[in-house]
Design a protein around this motif. Sequence first.
Motif, PDB file in Angstrom:
ATOM      1  N   ARG A   1      -3.146 -12.740   3.089  1.00 48.13           N
ATOM      2  CA  ARG A   1      -3.382 -11.309   3.314  1.00 48.13           C
ATOM      3  C   ARG A   1      -2.122 -10.558   3.759  1.00 48.13           C
ATOM      4  O   ARG A   1      -2.117  -9.326   3.844  1.00 48.13           O
ATOM      5  CB  ARG A   1      -4.474 -11.119   4.366  1.00 48.13           C
ATOM      6  CG  ARG A   1      -5.863 -11.555   3.895  1.00 48.13           C
ATOM      7  CD  ARG A   1      -6.883 -11.477   5.023  1.00 48.13           C
ATOM      8  NE  ARG A   1      -6.652 -12.518   6.017  1.00 48.13           N
ATOM      9  CZ  ARG A   1      -7.385 -12.662   7.122  1.00 48.13           C
ATOM     10  NH1 ARG A   1      -8.373 -11.831   7.365  1.00 48.13           N
ATOM     11  NH2 ARG A   1      -7.123 -13.636   7.987  1.00 48.13           N
TER      12      ARG A   1
ATOM     13  N   THR B   1      -0.678  -7.712   1.413  1.00 46.39           N
ATOM     14  CA  THR B   1      -1.422  -6.455   1.483  1.00 46.39           C
ATOM     15  C   THR B   1      -1.119  -5.734   2.791  1.00 46.39           C
ATOM     16  O   THR B   1      -0.973  -4.501   2.826  1.00 46.39           O
ATOM     17  CB  THR B   1      -2.942  -6.738   1.389  1.00 46.39           C
ATOM     18  OG1 THR B   1      -3.169  -7.573   0.261  1.00 46.39           O
ATOM     19  CG2 THR B   1      -3.736  -5.465   1.251  1.00 46.39           C
ATOM     20  N   LEU B   2      -1.031  -6.500   3.882  1.00 43.37           N
ATOM     21  CA  LEU B   2      -0.756  -5.902   5.192  1.00 43.37           C
ATOM     22  C   LEU B   2       0.617  -5.233   5.207  1.00 43.37           C
ATOM     23  O   LEU B   2       0.762  -4.093   5.670  1.00 43.37           O
ATOM     24  CB  LEU B   2      -0.830  -6.977   6.281  1.00 43.37           C
ATOM     25  CG  LEU B   2      -0.481  -6.493   7.695  1.00 43.37           C
ATOM     26  CD1 LEU B   2      -1.516  -5.490   8.209  1.00 43.37           C
ATOM     27  CD2 LEU B   2      -0.365  -7.667   8.659  1.00 43.37           C
ATOM     28  N   TYR B   3       1.623  -5.934   4.684  1.00 45.28           N
ATOM     29  CA  TYR B   3       2.973  -5.355   4.643  1.00 45.28           C
ATOM     30  C   TYR B   3       2.964  -4.032   3.866  1.00 45.28           C
ATOM     31  O   TYR B   3       3.590  -3.058   4.275  1.00 45.28           O
ATOM     32  CB  TYR B   3       3.952  -6.324   3.980  1.00 45.28           C
ATOM     33  CG  TYR B   3       4.237  -7.596   4.763  1.00 45.28           C
ATOM     34  CD1 TYR B   3       4.176  -7.612   6.151  1.00 45.28           C
ATOM     35  CD2 TYR B   3       4.578  -8.782   4.107  1.00 45.28           C
ATOM     36  CE1 TYR B   3       4.441  -8.769   6.864  1.00 45.28           C
ATOM     37  CE2 TYR B   3       4.852  -9.945   4.815  1.00 45.28           C
ATOM     38  CZ  TYR B   3       4.771  -9.940   6.192  1.00 45.28           C
ATOM     39  OH  TYR B   3       5.038 -11.080   6.889  1.00 45.28           O
ATOM     40  N   ALA B   4       2.249  -4.019   2.747  1.00 43.85           N
ATOM     41  CA  ALA B   4       2.184  -2.801   1.932  1.00 43.85           C
ATOM     42  C   ALA B   4       1.505  -1.681   2.709  1.00 43.85           C
ATOM     43  O   ALA B   4       1.950  -0.521   2.684  1.00 43.85           O
ATOM     44  CB  ALA B   4       1.443  -3.092   0.629  1.00 43.85           C
ATOM     45  N   ARG B   5       0.436  -2.019   3.418  1.00 45.17           N
ATOM     46  CA  ARG B   5      -0.302  -1.003   4.180  1.00 45.17           C
ATOM     47  C   ARG B   5       0.551  -0.427   5.318  1.00 45.17           C
ATOM     48  O   ARG B   5       0.490   0.773   5.609  1.00 45.17           O
ATOM     49  CB  ARG B   5      -1.587  -1.626   4.741  1.00 45.17           C
ATOM     50  CG  ARG B   5      -2.474  -0.652   5.510  1.00 45.17           C
ATOM     51  CD  ARG B   5      -3.887  -1.178   5.692  1.00 45.17           C
ATOM     52  NE  ARG B   5      -3.969  -2.426   6.428  1.00 45.17           N
ATOM     53  CZ  ARG B   5      -3.915  -2.527   7.763  1.00 45.17           C
ATOM     54  NH1 ARG B   5      -3.759  -1.433   8.494  1.00 45.17           N
ATOM     55  NH2 ARG B   5      -4.021  -3.691   8.360  1.00 45.17           N
ATOM     56  N   LEU B   6       1.360  -1.273   5.933  1.00 46.25           N
ATOM     57  CA  LEU B   6       2.202  -0.810   7.040  1.00 46.25           C
ATOM     58  C   LEU B   6       3.480  -0.130   6.545  1.00 46.25           C
ATOM     59  O   LEU B   6       4.201   0.497   7.325  1.00 46.25           O
ATOM     60  CB  LEU B   6       2.594  -1.993   7.937  1.00 46.25           C
ATOM     61  CG  LEU B   6       1.444  -2.767   8.598  1.00 46.25           C
ATOM     62  CD1 LEU B   6       1.993  -3.940   9.411  1.00 46.25           C
ATOM     63  CD2 LEU B   6       0.596  -1.861   9.480  1.00 46.25           C
TER      64      LEU B   6
END
Lengths: 176, 169
Positions: A153, A156-161
């Motif tokens: 995950r 996806t987390l890096y992209a969201r942040l």
Amino acid sequence: MRPQFIAIFVALTALVHAQTATAASTAKTGSAQLACGTANLTARTTFDPDAPPNDGFAWISQVLKLQPAPGMPEKLLSVDPAPGAFTGGAKALSDVVISWQCLHGSQHDYFLLDVTCARDDLGGICDGQQEWFRILDTSGHRPDAGYTPQDPRYETLYARLGINVNGVQMIDATGS
Amino acid sequence: MAPPVQACEIDSVNVQAFLKLLRWLENYPRDDSGVYFQMFGGSTFSKTGTHPNIVNSKWGKSSTAAGAYMFVYGTWKEAFEKGIVPDFSPASQDILAWWKIGQRKAQIAVCGGRNNLDDAFKLLRPEWASLPGATQNQVSAQDAKNKYETYLVELSNPAPAAASGGKQK
């Protein structure tokens, strides 16, 4: 107690103290700090390059403290609790934060922490991984709380942040 | 009954062939001297004063792994602090690999050569996931053994102008 027993007790006590002193004599402690936005992260790390029983390398302790902003109280951080594992006569950490960097996200700044597995032969949380990364915001909150090492995950987390870890030059966090 | 395996040094042919096998497995299918400057994911580094300690992301994973044996920064840091290696040069990478083989208690198996490869693979799988039977292996045990035999022959009869890997101390 008979005098000879007292003598033996005193001798054994002295021997234990001498061994403790010998074991501790090769330990080194280093400190490092990293500023990120208004926050300041510090690490105090102790290792023994010649730990008993076989003169192996052991990370002994690590204390991570975060000051979210100047004047604010420091928070003691627990990133991947590293239960002590006994290796011979010494206690060693199963993993340690080895390096770090400050990343600027789309909304906030984040600390990127590189955790290295130190003792995969003694259990702990390494889970077959030699290293993994953790994210910490400047208030000490973990956006990746509950993620396993190298959790799928993260992408996806890096992209969201709004952060990109690819190509990031890390900085040693052990201060030695 | 086979004689007991004797300890050996890093410059023995059996060790050098095994180290080259590791380099091939970790950088499959490459085994040229350029692998000493590879990083996880395919990019390269040039300065060898220290481990590059650069994060690279690929295949859904992030890692600081670098060099011919894909050592992460923490592995190099321990060896550096212990005085095993002074830098991240090709020679130091070989020494570090031999040290890790020792930590995994596999030096005797590696010294034993072809008849002990299965033991060496088993002992070293936690360190190198590309070894046969490990989590990320691409090569069968038999293919790895065949490659090892090729390296044994090559290292036993080096061509005069053959390019070598890292210098040995």
